[in-house]
Design a protein around this motif. Structure first.
Motif, PDB file in Angstrom:
ATOM      1  N   ARG A  24       0.871  -1.170   0.000  1.00  0.00           N
ATOM      2  CA  ARG A  24       0.000   0.000   0.000  1.00  0.00           C
ATOM      3  C   ARG A  24       0.912   1.225   0.000  1.00  0.00           C
ATOM      4  NH1 ARG A  24      -5.386  -0.896  -0.924  1.00  0.00           N
ATOM      5  NH2 ARG A  24      -5.926  -2.871   0.007  1.00  0.00           N
ATOM      6  N   PRO A  25       0.592   2.238  -0.787  1.00  0.00           N
ATOM      7  CA  PRO A  25       1.458   3.408  -0.834  1.00  0.00           C
ATOM      8  C   PRO A  25       1.299   4.301   0.397  1.00  0.00           C
ATOM      9  CG  PRO A  25      -0.451   3.776  -2.194  1.00  0.00           C
ATOM     10  CD  PRO A  25      -0.522   2.347  -1.712  1.00  0.00           C
ATOM     11  N   VAL A  26       2.378   4.990   0.729  1.00  0.00           N
ATOM     12  CA  VAL A  26       2.325   6.050   1.729  1.00  0.00           C
ATOM     13  C   VAL A  26       2.034   7.331   0.951  1.00  0.00           C
ATOM     14  CG1 VAL A  26       3.659   7.331   3.432  1.00  0.00           C
ATOM     15  CG2 VAL A  26       3.984   4.863   3.190  1.00  0.00           C
ATOM     16  N   VAL A  27       0.992   8.050   1.328  1.00  0.00           N
ATOM     17  CA  VAL A  27       0.573   9.248   0.601  1.00  0.00           C
ATOM     18  C   VAL A  27       0.846  10.468   1.472  1.00  0.00           C
ATOM     19  CG1 VAL A  27      -1.330  10.419  -0.557  1.00  0.00           C
ATOM     20  CG2 VAL A  27      -1.250   7.920  -0.519  1.00  0.00           C
ATOM     21  N   LYS A  28       1.598  11.434   0.903  1.00  0.00           N
ATOM     22  CA  LYS A  28       1.931  12.658   1.621  1.00  0.00           C
ATOM     23  C   LYS A  28       1.579  13.853   0.745  1.00  0.00           C
ATOM     24  CE  LYS A  28       5.896  10.473   3.807  1.00  0.00           C
ATOM     25  NZ  LYS A  28       7.342  10.498   3.966  1.00  0.00           N
ATOM     26  N   PRO A  29       0.967  14.891   1.329  1.00  0.00           N
ATOM     27  CA  PRO A  29       0.704  16.097   0.548  1.00  0.00           C
ATOM     28  C   PRO A  29       2.008  16.840   0.268  1.00  0.00           C
ATOM     29  CG  PRO A  29      -0.032  16.389   2.794  1.00  0.00           C
ATOM     30  CD  PRO A  29       0.427  14.964   2.671  1.00  0.00           C
ATOM     31  N   GLN A  30       2.102  17.433  -0.911  1.00  0.00           N
ATOM     32  CA  GLN A  30       3.276  18.195  -1.317  1.00  0.00           C
ATOM     33  C   GLN A  30       2.803  19.440  -2.056  1.00  0.00           C
ATOM     34  OE1 GLN A  30       5.998  16.191  -3.927  1.00  0.00           O
ATOM     35  NE2 GLN A  30       7.510  15.942  -2.340  1.00  0.00           N
ATOM     36  N   GLY A  31       2.479  20.488  -1.304  1.00  0.00           N
ATOM     37  CA  GLY A  31       1.918  21.686  -1.934  1.00  0.00           C
ATOM     38  C   GLY A  31       0.546  21.367  -2.505  1.00  0.00           C
ATOM     39  N   ASP A  32       0.352  21.601  -3.805  1.00  0.00           N
ATOM     40  CA  ASP A  32      -0.919  21.291  -4.465  1.00  0.00           C
ATOM     41  C   ASP A  32      -0.982  19.852  -4.952  1.00  0.00           C
ATOM     42  OD1 ASP A  32      -1.816  23.850  -4.063  1.00  0.00           O
ATOM     43  OD2 ASP A  32      -1.159  24.567  -6.033  1.00  0.00           O
ATOM     44  N   ASN A  33       0.114  19.117  -4.840  1.00  0.00           N
ATOM     45  CA  ASN A  33       0.207  17.749  -5.346  1.00  0.00           C
ATOM     46  C   ASN A  33       0.321  16.758  -4.195  1.00  0.00           C
ATOM     47  OD1 ASN A  33       0.292  18.797  -7.978  1.00  0.00           O
ATOM     48  ND2 ASN A  33       2.479  19.128  -7.812  1.00  0.00           N
ATOM     49  N   TYR A  34       0.399  15.482  -4.564  1.00  0.00           N
ATOM     50  CA  TYR A  34       0.556  14.419  -3.579  1.00  0.00           C
ATOM     51  C   TYR A  34       1.710  13.519  -3.986  1.00  0.00           C
ATOM     52  CZ  TYR A  34      -3.880  15.729  -1.545  1.00  0.00           C
ATOM     53  OH  TYR A  34      -4.884  16.419  -0.933  1.00  0.00           O
ATOM     54  N   LEU A  35       2.445  13.042  -2.996  1.00  0.00           N
ATOM     55  CA  LEU A  35       3.552  12.116  -3.219  1.00  0.00           C
ATOM     56  C   LEU A  35       3.127  10.733  -2.736  1.00  0.00           C
ATOM     57  CD1 LEU A  35       6.558  11.457  -3.852  1.00  0.00           C
ATOM     58  CD2 LEU A  35       7.035  12.047  -1.469  1.00  0.00           C
ATOM     59  N   PHE A  36       3.221   9.755  -3.615  1.00  0.00           N
ATOM     60  CA  PHE A  36       2.934   8.367  -3.290  1.00  0.00           C
ATOM     61  C   PHE A  36       4.260   7.628  -3.266  1.00  0.00           C
ATOM     62  CE2 PHE A  36      -0.898   9.966  -5.055  1.00  0.00           C
ATOM     63  CZ  PHE A  36      -1.932   9.205  -4.554  1.00  0.00           C
ATOM     64  N   VAL A  37       4.503   6.849  -2.219  1.00  0.00           N
ATOM     65  CA  VAL A  37       5.729   6.053  -2.125  1.00  0.00           C
ATOM     66  C   VAL A  37       5.323   4.584  -2.005  1.00  0.00           C
ATOM     67  CG1 VAL A  37       7.845   5.620  -0.864  1.00  0.00           C
ATOM     68  CG2 VAL A  37       6.960   7.947  -1.013  1.00  0.00           C
TER      69      VAL A  37
END
Length: 71
Positions: A24-37
């Motif tokens: 399952r990805p870790v989802v983090k907000p990044q400004g107006d976007n999102y980072l999935f790891v």
């Protein structure tokens, strides 16, 4: 972020990188976007284990903007 957007991104990444499909990805907000790891591992033809990290930057609508991966 809406659930159907996350599911859409996961399906695209799992199709492109099947070795991370069990994570399952870790989802983090990044400004107006999102980072999935995404993190996973694969086995080479010689039997060695290779860890694979896939980082995805996507906007709120689910459009993937950038994909980077480790070897």
């Amino acid at each position: 972020m809406e659930r159907e957007v996350v599911v859409k991104i996961r399906k695209q990444i799992y199709r492109q990188f099947p070795e991370v499909s069990k994570s399952r990805p870790v989802v983090k907000p990044q400004g107006d976007n999102y980072l999935f790891v995404f993190k996973g591992s694969a086995v080479t033809a010689s039997g060695h284990k290779i860890d694979r990290n896939v980082r995805v930057v996507a906007d709120r609508t689910g459009r993937i903007m950038k994909v980077t991966t480790s070897r």
